[in-house]
Motif scaffolding. Structure first.
Motif, short mmCIF file in Angstrom:
data_model
loop_
_atom_site.label_atom_id
_atom_site.label_comp_id
_atom_site.label_asym_id
_atom_site.label_seq_id
_atom_site.Cartn_x
_atom_site.Cartn_y
_atom_site.Cartn_z
N VAL A 1 -8.45 10.03 51.98
CA VAL A 1 -8.29 9.73 50.57
C VAL A 1 -9.65 9.69 49.89
N GLN A 2 -9.75 10.37 48.75
CA GLN A 2 -10.99 10.36 47.97
C GLN A 2 -10.67 10.20 46.50
N LEU A 3 -11.45 9.36 45.84
CA LEU A 3 -11.42 9.24 44.39
C LEU A 3 -12.82 9.58 43.90
N VAL A 4 -12.94 10.59 43.05
CA VAL A 4 -14.25 11.04 42.59
C VAL A 4 -14.30 10.95 41.08
N GLU A 5 -15.20 10.08 40.61
CA GLU A 5 -15.37 9.90 39.16
C GLU A 5 -16.40 10.87 38.61
N SER A 6 -16.25 11.20 37.34
CA SER A 6 -17.22 12.02 36.63
C SER A 6 -17.18 11.67 35.15
N GLY A 7 -18.21 12.11 34.43
CA GLY A 7 -18.21 11.93 32.98
C GLY A 7 -19.11 10.82 32.47
N GLY A 8 -19.73 10.07 33.36
CA GLY A 8 -20.62 9.03 32.90
C GLY A 8 -21.90 9.60 32.31
N GLY A 9 -22.70 8.72 31.73
CA GLY A 9 -23.96 9.18 31.16
C GLY A 9 -24.53 8.17 30.20
N LEU A 10 -25.50 8.65 29.42
CA LEU A 10 -26.18 7.82 28.42
C LEU A 10 -25.68 8.19 27.04
N VAL A 11 -25.32 7.19 26.25
CA VAL A 11 -24.81 7.45 24.91
C VAL A 11 -25.29 6.33 23.99
N GLN A 12 -25.44 6.65 22.72
CA GLN A 12 -25.84 5.63 21.75
C GLN A 12 -24.64 4.77 21.35
N ALA A 13 -24.93 3.57 20.93
CA ALA A 13 -23.87 2.68 20.46
C ALA A 13 -23.07 3.38 19.36
N GLY A 14 -21.74 3.23 19.44
CA GLY A 14 -20.86 3.90 18.50
C GLY A 14 -20.37 5.25 18.97
N GLY A 15 -20.95 5.75 20.02
CA GLY A 15 -20.58 7.05 20.56
C GLY A 15 -19.37 6.99 21.48
N SER A 16 -19.07 8.13 22.08
CA SER A 16 -17.89 8.25 22.94
C SER A 16 -18.24 8.94 24.25
N LEU A 17 -17.48 8.60 25.26
CA LEU A 17 -17.55 9.27 26.56
C LEU A 17 -16.13 9.36 27.12
N ARG A 18 -15.91 10.35 27.96
CA ARG A 18 -14.62 10.50 28.63
C ARG A 18 -14.87 10.55 30.12
N LEU A 19 -14.33 9.57 30.82
CA LEU A 19 -14.44 9.54 32.27
C LEU A 19 -13.20 10.17 32.89
N SER A 20 -13.43 10.85 34.01
CA SER A 20 -12.32 11.44 34.75
C SER A 20 -12.40 11.01 36.20
#
Length: 116
Positions: free
Chosen positions: A2-21
């Motif tokens: 079994v593996q769970l692999v996350e992606s989509g993190g990073g650096l963003v300014q306050a008020g911004g958006s990110l999408r994790l998968s």
């Protein structure tokens, strides 16, 4: 295996958006409860959001309600976390989780940093 692999993190300014998968493999997760947790430096891991296998109403921590949205695609064995209106206090390592008693699986985590 079994593996769970996350992606989509990073650096963003306050008020911004990110999408994790989170991509899950090794078994069929359609009946598992899938969720996201986070851990900030010096703090304990905390619940962020969860969606049950039937894709019923998701659950959110009070701190992210109205800003984050969790979704899943059972056909692709993926779960996503759309994060909007990010705040510096959202900075943490975000972990994907798959749970169906007695099984409880975790990913390795992805860093999210929100600058002020």
């Amino acid at each position: 295996q079994v593996q769970l692999v996350e992606s989509g993190g990073g650096l963003v300014q306050a008020g911004g958006s990110l999408r994790l998968s989170c991509a899950a493999s090794g078994r069929t997760f359609s009946t598992y409860s899938m969720g996201w947790f986070r851990q900030a430096p010096g703090k304990e891991r905390e619940f962020v959001a969860r969606i049950r296998w039937s894709s019923g109403s998701p659950n959110y921590a009070d701190s992210v309600k109205g800003r984050f949205a969790i979704s899943r695609d059972n056909a692709k064995n993926t779960v996503n976390l759309q994060m909007n209106s990010l705040k510096p206090e959202d900075t943490a390592v975000y972990y994907c989780n798959a749970y169906q008693a007695p099984f409880n699986y975790w990913g390795q985590g992805t860093q999210v940093t929100v600058s002020s």
